[in-house]
Design an enzyme around this catalytic site. Structure first.
Site, mmCIF file in Angstrom:
data_model
loop_
_atom_site.group_PDB
_atom_site.id
_atom_site.type_symbol
_atom_site.label_atom_id
_atom_site.label_comp_id
_atom_site.label_asym_id
_atom_site.label_seq_id
_atom_site.Cartn_x
_atom_site.Cartn_y
_atom_site.Cartn_z
ATOM 1 C CG ASP A 162 -8.882 -2.908 -4.193
ATOM 2 O OD1 ASP A 162 -8.271 -2.282 -3.310
ATOM 3 O OD2 ASP A 162 -9.699 -3.814 -3.945
ATOM 4 N NE ARG A 195 -7.175 6.001 2.598
ATOM 5 C CZ ARG A 195 -8.069 5.136 3.046
ATOM 6 N NH1 ARG A 195 -9.328 5.479 3.139
ATOM 7 N NH2 ARG A 195 -7.707 3.931 3.424
ATOM 8 N NE ARG A 226 -10.135 7.908 -3.444
ATOM 9 C CZ ARG A 226 -11.412 8.251 -3.580
ATOM 10 N NH1 ARG A 226 -11.757 9.201 -4.419
ATOM 11 N NH2 ARG A 226 -12.347 7.606 -2.897
ATOM 12 N NE ARG A 243 -4.384 -1.260 0.292
ATOM 13 C CZ ARG A 243 -5.442 -0.996 1.075
ATOM 14 N NH1 ARG A 243 -5.470 0.072 1.828
ATOM 15 N NH2 ARG A 243 -6.471 -1.811 1.066
ATOM 16 C CE1 TYR A 278 -13.089 -7.212 1.777
ATOM 17 C CE2 TYR A 278 -11.411 -8.807 1.134
ATOM 18 C CZ TYR A 278 -11.804 -7.726 1.886
ATOM 19 O OH TYR A 278 -10.926 -7.144 2.771
HETATM 20 O O1 CP3 Z 1 0.116 0.656 -3.250
HETATM 21 C C1 CP3 Z 1 -0.343 -0.502 -3.363
HETATM 22 O O2 CP3 Z 1 -0.098 -1.413 -2.543
HETATM 23 C C2 CP3 Z 1 -1.150 -0.840 -4.597
HETATM 24 C C3 CP3 Z 1 -2.548 -0.729 -4.503
HETATM 25 C C4 CP3 Z 1 -3.419 -1.638 -3.647
HETATM 26 C C5 CP3 Z 1 -4.653 -1.157 -3.128
HETATM 27 N N1 CP3 Z 1 -5.313 -2.227 -2.557
HETATM 28 C C6 CP3 Z 1 -5.127 0.235 -3.220
HETATM 29 C C7 CP3 Z 1 -6.215 0.701 -2.342
HETATM 30 C C8 CP3 Z 1 -3.304 -2.988 -3.310
HETATM 31 C C9 CP3 Z 1 -2.161 -3.962 -3.547
HETATM 32 C C10 CP3 Z 1 -4.520 -3.346 -2.640
HETATM 33 C C11 CP3 Z 1 -4.817 -4.720 -2.157
HETATM 34 C C12 CP3 Z 1 -6.037 -4.969 -1.394
HETATM 35 N N2 CP3 Z 1 -7.265 -4.370 -1.521
HETATM 36 C C13 CP3 Z 1 -6.168 -5.996 -0.422
HETATM 37 C C14 CP3 Z 1 -5.074 -6.974 -0.033
HETATM 38 C C15 CP3 Z 1 -4.111 -6.392 0.920
HETATM 39 C C16 CP3 Z 1 -4.685 -6.074 2.268
HETATM 40 O O3 CP3 Z 1 -4.742 -4.870 2.586
HETATM 41 O O4 CP3 Z 1 -5.091 -7.003 2.993
HETATM 42 C C17 CP3 Z 1 -7.487 -5.960 0.067
HETATM 43 C C18 CP3 Z 1 -8.073 -6.845 1.136
HETATM 44 C C19 CP3 Z 1 -8.166 -4.927 -0.639
HETATM 45 C C20 CP3 Z 1 -9.612 -4.533 -0.509
HETATM 46 C C21 CP3 Z 1 -9.768 -3.121 -0.100
HETATM 47 N N3 CP3 Z 1 -9.495 -2.036 -0.902
HETATM 48 C C22 CP3 Z 1 -10.236 -2.618 1.125
HETATM 49 C C23 CP3 Z 1 -10.640 -3.481 2.306
HETATM 50 C C24 CP3 Z 1 -10.250 -1.223 1.035
HETATM 51 C C25 CP3 Z 1 -10.797 -0.249 2.058
HETATM 52 C C26 CP3 Z 1 -9.880 -0.002 3.173
HETATM 53 C C27 CP3 Z 1 -9.154 1.300 2.985
HETATM 54 O O5 CP3 Z 1 -7.960 1.349 3.236
HETATM 55 O O6 CP3 Z 1 -9.852 2.278 2.631
HETATM 56 C C28 CP3 Z 1 -9.731 -0.874 -0.231
HETATM 57 C C29 CP3 Z 1 -9.536 0.499 -0.752
HETATM 58 C C30 CP3 Z 1 -8.180 0.847 -1.254
HETATM 59 N N4 CP3 Z 1 -7.384 0.041 -2.022
HETATM 60 C C31 CP3 Z 1 -7.521 2.104 -1.059
HETATM 61 C C32 CP3 Z 1 -6.295 2.013 -1.750
HETATM 62 C C33 CP3 Z 1 -5.252 3.095 -1.892
HETATM 63 C C34 CP3 Z 1 -8.083 3.309 -0.321
HETATM 64 C C35 CP3 Z 1 -9.158 3.932 -1.160
HETATM 65 C C36 CP3 Z 1 -9.138 5.433 -1.243
HETATM 66 O O7 CP3 Z 1 -8.128 6.039 -1.660
HETATM 67 O O8 CP3 Z 1 -10.162 6.017 -0.922
#
Ligand code: CP3
Length: 349
Positions: free
Chosen positions: A80, A34, A43, A30, A156
């Protein structure tokens, strides 16, 4: 075909050729997100998170931001794990402050509505992001493609959201294993195509995120985590034998040993609860270890952070190792702490 030789100019790839590097390569799960003001700026230009993922120009920009700022050894394509259900035509929404919401799949009829032949246009956008990023990345920086593991994506799809215990998917597994297997098999097929497309577009390492691997009894872990991952990795290796694959079975505990030995992954990403001694001594000798700083320690900073980073680096000085967090970076993390981490790992005081 990406170079994976000991001479590769990408330090991340040299580790997969068996080299122990000092300092170890570093990237963070990640790393785009943010906690970075420049991410929040991009964003704010789009309506929602998925639109950002599907706009290659912007997704490429946010992929590159942390590499520019911190000179990480790898970029990870901005996307994602829930792009796969979205591309299959399951409705996926990201609700501000609440996380993902999906129209939950609860029956064979709902399962039958998923459409694997519909995935191309959305996948294509991610492939275009990969290609754009590769073009703009320094030659020395690796590019990681990724997907969610079938089990985690299925949790999910079945729950309709994140959950503490994944009860929906676990109950389905007990009541109707053949039904759930159809979903898992479909996700294997689609994930092979999704990851292959990312490699063709320029990804030179893959990571499979199994964030909810840790809640299963050992027989279920073998069936729903190890077996699908083994088939997925096997099919990728048949097409791209030299592209390294990292698995992240979060929460696997001692089952990580069987996961590393049996799935065919080249690297194991370890969560923060995995004991360093276990990581150093109990995993197969050929497995590259990645991890596993607690993201909250990075957020906190200070002396405890500094000494744990030093401990981690020292523990793996004799082994093929990639420095990373034990899970994704927290949005409240001060960017200065990340800069400090990179400095510490690279030996600057
Ligand atoms: O920089 C990176 O690592 C690349 C991008 C990336 C994202 N999600 C961007 C993201 C990667 C590799 C993921 C993987 C992901 N997504 C996982 C596996 C890793 C982990 O965290 O367990 C899972 C379970 C998800 C599903 C997911 N996506 C959730 C549960 C959420 C909400 C939680 C949150 O942090 O808001 C997301 C949203 C998400 N994915 C964001 C980002 C940058 C935040 C969204 C935003 O900017 O509003």
């Amino acid at each position: 075909m990406p170079a994976r030789t000991t001479e590769s100019e990408r330090r991340m790839l040299r580790v997969f050729a068996g080299q122990t590097l000092t300092p170890p390569p570093i990237w963070l799960m990640r790393q785009a997100g943010r906690y970075l003001p420049e991410y929040r700026e991009v964003r704010a230009r789009v309506r929602d998170f998925l639109e950002l993922c599907y706009t290659p120009e912007l997704a490429a920009e946010v992929t590159l931001q942390p590499v520019r700022r911190f000179d990480f050894d790898a970029a990870i394509v901005f996307a994602d794990i829930l792009i796969v259900p979205d591309a299959l035509n399951q409705t996926v929404r990201f609700v501000e402050g609440e996380g993902p919401r999906l129209d939950a799949i609860r029956s064979a009829a709902e399962l039958a509505r998923l459409n694997p032949s519909a995935t191309r246009p959305k996948f294509q956008r991610v492939f275009e992001t990969v290609a754009r990023v590769r073009q703009d990345l320094p030659h020395t920086t690796a590019l990681i493609g990724f997907c969610g593991a079938p089990w985690t994506v299925a949790t999910y799809m079945v729950e309709g959201q994140g959950s503490v215990d994944q009860a929906g998917a676990r109950l389905w597994a007990y009541r109707d294993p053949q039904g759930l297997q159809r979903l898992i098999s479909l996700l294997e097929d689609v994930s092979v195509e999704y990851l292959s497309g990312q490699i063709d577009a320029g990804a030179d390492v893959l990571q499979i995120f199994d964030s909810w691997a840790g809640n299963l009894p050992d027989d279920q872990f073998r069936h729903w985590v190890i077996e699908p991952t083994r088939r997925l990795v096997g099919r990728l290796k048949a097409r791209y034998p030299t592209v390294p694959v990292i698995g992240f079975p979060r929460g696997a505990g001692p089952l990580a040993r069987a996961y590393a030995a049996e799935t065919g992954v080249d690297g194991l990403s370890c969560d923060w609860a995995m004991p360093l001694k276990f990581m150093a001594q109990e995993l197969p000798k050929h497995t590259v270890v990645q991890g596993n700083l607690d993201p909250l320690l990075l957020l906190a900073g200070g002396p405890a952070f500094e000494s744990r980073v030093a401990e981690l680096v020292a523990q793996f000085a004799q082994r093929a190792f990639i420095f990373n967090l034990g899970h994704g970076i927290q949005p409240q993390t001060p960017p200065e702490n990340v800069a400090r981490l990179v400095g510490l790992v690279r030996g600057a005081d």
